[in-house]
Design a protein around this motif. Sequence first.
Motif, PDB file in Angstrom:
ATOM      1  N   THR A   1       0.857  -1.179   0.000  1.00 21.58           N
ATOM      2  CA  THR A   1       0.000   0.000   0.000  1.00 21.58           C
ATOM      3  C   THR A   1       0.896   1.233   0.000  1.00 21.58           C
ATOM      4  O   THR A   1       1.863   1.293   0.759  1.00 21.58           O
ATOM      5  CB  THR A   1      -0.914   0.014   1.239  1.00 21.58           C
ATOM      6  OG1 THR A   1      -1.659  -1.212   1.276  1.00 21.58           O
ATOM      7  CG2 THR A   1      -1.891   1.165   1.198  1.00 21.58           C
ATOM      8  N   THR A   2       0.582   2.194  -0.861  1.00 21.62           N
ATOM      9  CA  THR A   2       1.362   3.430  -0.898  1.00 21.62           C
ATOM     10  C   THR A   2       1.084   4.226   0.375  1.00 21.62           C
ATOM     11  O   THR A   2       0.097   3.961   1.075  1.00 21.62           O
ATOM     12  CB  THR A   2       0.985   4.286  -2.124  1.00 21.62           C
ATOM     13  OG1 THR A   2      -0.362   4.730  -1.973  1.00 21.62           O
ATOM     14  CG2 THR A   2       1.160   3.513  -3.419  1.00 21.62           C
ATOM     15  N   PRO A   3       1.924   5.207   0.695  1.00 19.64           N
ATOM     16  CA  PRO A   3       1.668   6.037   1.882  1.00 19.64           C
ATOM     17  C   PRO A   3       0.292   6.705   1.869  1.00 19.64           C
ATOM     18  O   PRO A   3      -0.287   6.960   2.922  1.00 19.64           O
ATOM     19  CB  PRO A   3       2.792   7.076   1.830  1.00 19.64           C
ATOM     20  CG  PRO A   3       3.898   6.393   1.101  1.00 19.64           C
ATOM     21  CD  PRO A   3       3.214   5.531   0.078  1.00 19.64           C
ATOM     22  N   SER A   4      -0.251   6.936   0.674  1.00 15.35           N
ATOM     23  CA  SER A   4      -1.585   7.549   0.589  1.00 15.35           C
ATOM     24  C   SER A   4      -2.709   6.516   0.614  1.00 15.35           C
ATOM     25  O   SER A   4      -3.871   6.861   0.429  1.00 15.35           O
ATOM     26  CB  SER A   4      -1.681   8.417  -0.663  1.00 15.35           C
ATOM     27  OG  SER A   4      -1.473   7.640  -1.818  1.00 15.35           O
ATOM     28  N   GLY A   5      -2.360   5.223   0.814  1.00 19.53           N
ATOM     29  CA  GLY A   5      -3.376   4.184   0.965  1.00 19.53           C
ATOM     30  C   GLY A   5      -3.810   3.490  -0.310  1.00 19.53           C
ATOM     31  O   GLY A   5      -4.790   2.749  -0.307  1.00 19.53           O
ATOM     32  N   VAL A   6      -3.107   3.688  -1.398  1.00 24.67           N
ATOM     33  CA  VAL A   6      -3.474   3.060  -2.679  1.00 24.67           C
ATOM     34  C   VAL A   6      -2.814   1.688  -2.768  1.00 24.67           C
ATOM     35  O   VAL A   6      -1.593   1.572  -2.649  1.00 24.67           O
ATOM     36  CB  VAL A   6      -3.032   3.943  -3.871  1.00 24.67           C
ATOM     37  CG1 VAL A   6      -3.356   3.251  -5.193  1.00 24.67           C
ATOM     38  CG2 VAL A   6      -3.690   5.307  -3.798  1.00 24.67           C
TER      39      VAL A   6
ATOM     40  N   TRP B   1      -2.590  -1.676  -9.971  1.00 24.83           N
ATOM     41  CA  TRP B   1      -2.972  -0.648  -9.000  1.00 24.83           C
ATOM     42  C   TRP B   1      -4.441  -0.772  -8.630  1.00 24.83           C
ATOM     43  O   TRP B   1      -5.242  -1.296  -9.388  1.00 24.83           O
ATOM     44  CB  TRP B   1      -2.723   0.747  -9.587  1.00 24.83           C
ATOM     45  CG  TRP B   1      -1.282   1.038  -9.815  1.00 24.83           C
ATOM     46  CD1 TRP B   1      -0.530   0.721 -10.924  1.00 24.83           C
ATOM     47  CD2 TRP B   1      -0.393   1.675  -8.905  1.00 24.83           C
ATOM     48  NE1 TRP B   1       0.761   1.133 -10.749  1.00 24.83           N
ATOM     49  CE2 TRP B   1       0.880   1.738  -9.527  1.00 24.83           C
ATOM     50  CE3 TRP B   1      -0.539   2.214  -7.627  1.00 24.83           C
ATOM     51  CZ2 TRP B   1       1.983   2.308  -8.918  1.00 24.83           C
ATOM     52  CZ3 TRP B   1       0.560   2.795  -7.019  1.00 24.83           C
ATOM     53  CH2 TRP B   1       1.797   2.835  -7.655  1.00 24.83           C
ATOM     54  N   ARG B   2      -4.776  -0.290  -7.454  1.00 25.25           N
ATOM     55  CA  ARG B   2      -6.147  -0.147  -6.938  1.00 25.25           C
ATOM     56  C   ARG B   2      -6.911  -1.472  -6.987  1.00 25.25           C
ATOM     57  O   ARG B   2      -6.444  -2.455  -6.459  1.00 25.25           O
ATOM     58  CB  ARG B   2      -6.859   0.988  -7.665  1.00 25.25           C
ATOM     59  CG  ARG B   2      -6.188   2.326  -7.440  1.00 25.25           C
ATOM     60  CD  ARG B   2      -6.836   3.476  -8.199  1.00 25.25           C
ATOM     61  NE  ARG B   2      -6.166   4.735  -7.910  1.00 25.25           N
ATOM     62  CZ  ARG B   2      -4.992   5.093  -8.413  1.00 25.25           C
ATOM     63  NH1 ARG B   2      -4.359   4.292  -9.243  1.00 25.25           N
ATOM     64  NH2 ARG B   2      -4.439   6.249  -8.092  1.00 25.25           N
TER      65      ARG B   2
END
Length: 142
Positions: free
Chosen positions: A19-24, A53-54
């Motif tokens: 998960t990216t730092p922004s939650g993706v 992604w996503r």
Amino acid sequence: MLNKVILQGRCGKDPEKRTTPSGVPVTSVSLAVDRDFNKDGEKKTDWIDVVAWRGTANFLADHFQKGSTVIVCGRLEIREWQDKDGNKRRNAEVIADSVYFGDSKKSNDGNFSYQGQGSYQGGTGDFSETMALIEKYSAPNG
């Protein structure tokens, strides 16, 4: 310009979801994709990095594992970076827009069918169109 990639291969290891730092959510996997036989009758395997992604990332991580056959539709991207020694490096990876089950099993009547009806299409797409392209370009004169 056209940048469209369609691959069918086997997961070399379990897909790795982060998960990216922004939650993706983002999932990575290397696919073993066989080339056609060469003139000496040898088959070569290419290892192709795929990134999703996503929702596509969730689907790939939740439904596939090492050895699973997957069909990926997406685009090729070249990522550039510097290694720890300051050398410029490049890596090609396929960014998955759509992911489909590629495994088949023999049914009771002896015919092959896809396991499940599952796919995740992050962009616009039509599985029948994708299969028509696969059949067209995998034909001997395609």
